[in-house]
Design an enzyme around this catalytic site. Structure first.
Site, PDB file in Angstrom:
ATOM      1  N   CYS A 274       0.824  -1.218   0.000  1.00  0.00           N
ATOM      2  CA  CYS A 274       0.000   0.000   0.000  1.00  0.00           C
ATOM      3  C   CYS A 274       0.856   1.264   0.000  1.00  0.00           C
ATOM      4  O   CYS A 274       1.570   1.535   0.977  1.00  0.00           O
ATOM      5  CB  CYS A 274      -0.933  -0.033   1.211  1.00  0.00           C
ATOM      6  SG  CYS A 274      -1.737   1.537   1.567  1.00  0.00           S
TER       7      CYS A 274
ATOM      8  N   CYS B 215      -0.004   3.858   2.779  1.00  0.00           N
ATOM      9  CA  CYS B 215       0.485   3.373   4.078  1.00  0.00           C
ATOM     10  C   CYS B 215       1.948   3.768   4.264  1.00  0.00           C
ATOM     11  O   CYS B 215       2.370   4.182   5.353  1.00  0.00           O
ATOM     12  CB  CYS B 215       0.349   1.850   4.167  1.00  0.00           C
ATOM     13  SG  CYS B 215      -1.336   1.226   3.949  1.00  0.00           S
TER      14      CYS B 215
END
Length: 429
Positions: free
Chosen positions: A64, A67
């Protein structure tokens, strides 16, 4: 790409050390502050109860991008670190490893940041990347008793005709299980949003439809409203097939309703229109490609798409640009993974076209496409896939011709894989 920067950094470091006193010690590079606890979830709940705090979980995935942005910015901000340490027991959890815990707290996107009481009850969540200046006000508000719904409602005040604000409010309602209110907001966004902001049609309607699709799995009313609007969009697409957003919305709506076969039904309806439905058929054809191949409707596919050989050549030029853009913005390992996904998607797509060409007897074009695909993705899996396509099309000779391309593979073990697959090609009846 970064070598010049590194060289400059080394040069300045060299100059700095040259002027240090002989007794000076080399300074250690600053260490990143690790704010997250190594406790497991149950231990974190126990400590939160003891210290009268809440558990804060950053649910992430290793792939991600947002993230990783949190790791580089928000979780390194001194004010954020101080607030988390004073008010929470912070945990960082890989949602794809702790699947049950992620499911328990309704993690559907990454990153999801959850605030959880010591009794395990969720207070609220923050979804998506938030820089420090946006994360802290929300976090403070949640702990003071305000919910994301309260905050979204406050933000909406004075912006009632802005579809982006209404969409954020709808998202907060969905997250809090207020289905009926969320549906009302989403329908307003779909029906009225583009009237107040024309750009919302291109950028916002897909998000609305995705939210409605999710809601339709919980609510019959949402499913019914989605079906009504799907039928409206289908008419819009037939009238304006060159408007990409109509086709994109239609595909998402049919998937959301669990009716992907409706795309093939529409294709057949357009086939019945003859020349008047040709443009719309050509636009929809890539979305029904696999359905047409499965039904061995090879001629229908080829009649409604550009020449596959020329199409593949044009696509390779586009890939070079896409590849450069990906390489510029992704770490090497992630870039290679994304590139591999693109390669696989292309082999699947044009492998289907290869089968269609074989199936209608356009063997010379099929062989050209097979050679181009094998050169583009020089792996035994590619050749095996193409052989299987030729077998499905009922042409053993074409399958064996693909097997001969194994001679271009560099490794003996790779050639052996293709040879073993070739030995399983059935004899023609």
């Amino acid at each position: 790409m970064r070598l010049p920067v590194i060289r400059v950094a080394v040069l300045f470091l060299g100059i700095a050390f040259a002027f240090l006193p002989m007794s000076a010690k080399a300074a250690s590079p600053p260490q990143k502050k690790e704010v997250f606890s190594s406790l497991n979830f149950d231990q974190a709940l126990a400590r939160a109860k003891k210290e009268k705090k809440v558990v804060f979980i950053d649910f992430y995935a290793t792939w991600c991008g947002p993230c990783k942005m949190l790791d580089k910015t928000t979780w390194q901000d001194p004010k954020v670190i101080k607030w988390l340490e004073e008010n929470t027991i912070p945990l960082k959890i890989d949602a794809e490893k702790e699947v049950e815990l992620a499911k328990r707290y309704g993690v559907r996107a990454y990153p999801t940041m959850a605030f959880i009481n010591p009794d395990g009850k969720i207070l609220d969540t923050i979804i998506g990347y938030h820089p420090p200046e946006k994360f802290l006000p929300k976090a403070v508000a949640y702990l003071s008793g305000k919910s994301s719904v309260d905050m979204a409602r406050e933000e909406l005040r004075g912006h009632e005709n802005d579809p982006w604000y209404r969409l954020r409010y709808a998202g907060a309602l969905v997250d809090h299980g207020q289905t009926e209110k969320a549906l009302t907001e989403l329908l307003w966004c779909f029906d009225s949003g583009p009237k107040y902001d024309p750009k919302f049609r291109e950028g916002g309607l897909l998000r609305v439809v995705s939210a409605l699709s999710s809601l339709s799995k919980q609510s019959d009313a949402a499913k019914n409203e989605l079906q009504i609007r799907r039928d409206q969009i289908q008419k819009q697409f037939v009238a304006e097939p060159n408007v990409q957003v109509w086709l994109s919305l239609l595909a998402v709506m049919n998937r959301g309703l669990g009716q992907p076969e409706r795309m093939l039904t529409l294709f057949d309806e357009l086939m019945a229109k003859g020349d008047s439905g040709k443009v719309a058929r050509q636009r929809i054809c890539p979305l029904v490609l696999l359905s047409l191949i499965e039904a061995k409707r090879y001629q229908d596919l080829l009649d409604n798409t550009q020449n596959p050989v020329k199409g593949f050549e044009a696509w390779q030029t586009d890939l070079q640009k896409q590849s450069q853009q990906l390489e510029a913005r992704l770490p090497k390992a992630e870039y290679l993974r994304e590139l591999d996904k693109i390669h696989l998607a292309i082999i699947r797509h044009y492998g289907a076209f290869y089968e269609a060409l074989v199936g209608v007897g356009r063997i010379e074009e099929a062989e050209t496409l097979a050679r181009n695909l094998a050169k583009f993705d020089n792996r035994p899996e590619t050749l095996t896939r193409l052989m299987n396509h030729a077998v499905r099309a009922g042409n053993r000779k074409s399958a064996l011709a693909v097997a001969e391309l194994r001679q271009n593979l560099a490794k003996a073990e790779e050639r052996a894989v293709v040879e073993a697959a070739a030995a399983k090609i059935p004899n023609e009846k």
